[in-house]
Write a protein that holds these residues in place. Structure first.
Motif, mmCIF file in Angstrom:
data_model
loop_
_atom_site.group_PDB
_atom_site.id
_atom_site.type_symbol
_atom_site.label_atom_id
_atom_site.label_comp_id
_atom_site.label_asym_id
_atom_site.label_seq_id
_atom_site.Cartn_x
_atom_site.Cartn_y
_atom_site.Cartn_z
ATOM 1 N N ALA A 101 29.482 50.699 62.567
ATOM 2 C CA ALA A 101 29.976 50.232 61.785
ATOM 3 C C ALA A 101 31.110 49.107 61.853
ATOM 4 C CB ALA A 101 30.135 51.056 60.676
ATOM 5 N N VAL A 102 31.119 48.319 61.190
ATOM 6 C CA VAL A 102 32.241 47.134 61.319
ATOM 7 C C VAL A 102 32.466 46.752 59.885
ATOM 8 C CG1 VAL A 102 33.004 44.815 61.996
ATOM 9 C CG2 VAL A 102 31.487 46.216 63.373
ATOM 10 N N TYR A 103 33.852 47.381 59.578
ATOM 11 C CA TYR A 103 34.079 47.271 58.199
ATOM 12 C C TYR A 103 35.595 47.203 57.689
ATOM 13 C CZ TYR A 103 35.127 52.173 58.662
ATOM 14 O OH TYR A 103 35.733 53.341 59.219
ATOM 15 N N ASP A 104 35.785 46.530 56.586
ATOM 16 C CA ASP A 104 37.401 46.636 56.008
ATOM 17 C C ASP A 104 37.523 47.304 54.924
ATOM 18 O OD1 ASP A 104 38.441 45.101 58.229
ATOM 19 O OD2 ASP A 104 37.355 43.334 57.159
ATOM 20 N N PHE A 105 38.627 48.171 54.663
ATOM 21 C CA PHE A 105 38.811 48.755 53.264
ATOM 22 C C PHE A 105 39.838 47.816 52.528
ATOM 23 C CE2 PHE A 105 38.210 52.922 55.411
ATOM 24 C CZ PHE A 105 37.290 53.216 54.781
ATOM 25 N N ASN A 106 39.888 47.765 51.456
ATOM 26 C CA ASN A 106 40.608 46.812 50.467
ATOM 27 C C ASN A 106 41.040 47.629 49.222
ATOM 28 O OD1 ASN A 106 42.079 45.169 49.200
ATOM 29 N ND2 ASN A 106 40.548 43.423 49.354
ATOM 30 N N ILE A 107 42.393 47.788 49.026
ATOM 31 C CA ILE A 107 42.684 48.438 47.943
ATOM 32 C C ILE A 107 43.480 47.369 47.196
ATOM 33 C CG2 ILE A 107 44.248 50.421 46.795
ATOM 34 C CD1 ILE A 107 43.655 52.054 49.329
ATOM 35 N N ASN A 108 42.941 46.752 45.954
ATOM 36 C CA ASN A 108 43.482 45.772 45.335
ATOM 37 C C ASN A 108 44.365 46.367 44.031
ATOM 38 O OD1 ASN A 108 42.875 43.924 46.917
ATOM 39 N ND2 ASN A 108 40.886 43.382 45.579
ATOM 40 N N THR A 109 45.665 46.217 43.669
ATOM 41 C CA THR A 109 46.266 46.734 42.611
ATOM 42 C C THR A 109 47.283 45.698 42.607
ATOM 43 O OG1 THR A 109 47.987 47.922 44.131
ATOM 44 C CG2 THR A 109 46.130 49.271 43.313
ATOM 45 N N PHE A 110 47.632 45.798 41.249
ATOM 46 C CA PHE A 110 48.655 44.777 40.476
ATOM 47 C C PHE A 110 50.043 45.052 40.992
ATOM 48 C CE2 PHE A 110 50.136 41.794 37.502
ATOM 49 C CZ PHE A 110 51.213 42.323 37.026
ATOM 50 N N ASN A 111 50.136 46.298 41.214
ATOM 51 C CA ASN A 111 51.753 47.022 41.288
ATOM 52 C C ASN A 111 52.103 46.939 42.893
ATOM 53 O OD1 ASN A 111 52.284 47.133 38.527
ATOM 54 N ND2 ASN A 111 51.066 49.278 38.700
ATOM 55 N N PHE A 112 51.132 46.768 43.559
ATOM 56 C CA PHE A 112 51.353 46.947 45.157
ATOM 57 C C PHE A 112 50.923 45.858 45.959
ATOM 58 C CE2 PHE A 112 50.593 48.935 49.391
ATOM 59 C CZ PHE A 112 51.762 49.209 49.653
#
Length: 112
Positions: A101-112
């Motif tokens: 597996a080749v992958y990226d995690f992404n946590i999109n938030t308004f406050n961070f």
């Protein structure tokens, strides 16, 4: 922890590729993409009870019964005896002997 939530939810995205070697062909590759929303109260409850949260499992059509999902493990102790939370991409191999597996995690938030 409040910096990660927007309207009481956190959204975790994963995008990438799964690769497997086939006997009759060269390596095949299939894109993966998953968007997982969690409510703040569910995550806080998991932190209190030291439990695990899992996303729904998704099927990879070009592989034989291969599935993938995200899991969040709370209060894990590392080798330095520090408490950590782990976010993992999990695969169920189906008939494939080996999957990369080749992958990226992404946590999109308004406050961070």
């Amino acid at each position: 922890m409040n910096n990660f939530f927007v309207n009481g939810e956190i959204t975790i995205k994963v995008e990438g590729f799964l690769k497997a070697q086939r006997q009759t062909t060269s390596i095949i590759s299939a894109p993966i993409s998953l968007k997982w929303k969690n409510k703040e109260e569910d995550l806080k409850e998991a932190l209190k009870t030291e439990s695990k949260l899992c996303s729904k499992e998704l099927n990879v059509a070009s592989f034989s019964n291969v599935r993938y999902y995200l899991s969040l493990y709370t209060k894990q102790i590392n080798s330095k005896n520090e408490e950590k939370t782990m976010l993992c991409l999990n695969t169920k191999r189906g008939k494939e002997k080996k999957i990369e597996a080749v992958y990226d995690f992404n946590i999109n938030t308004f406050n961070f």
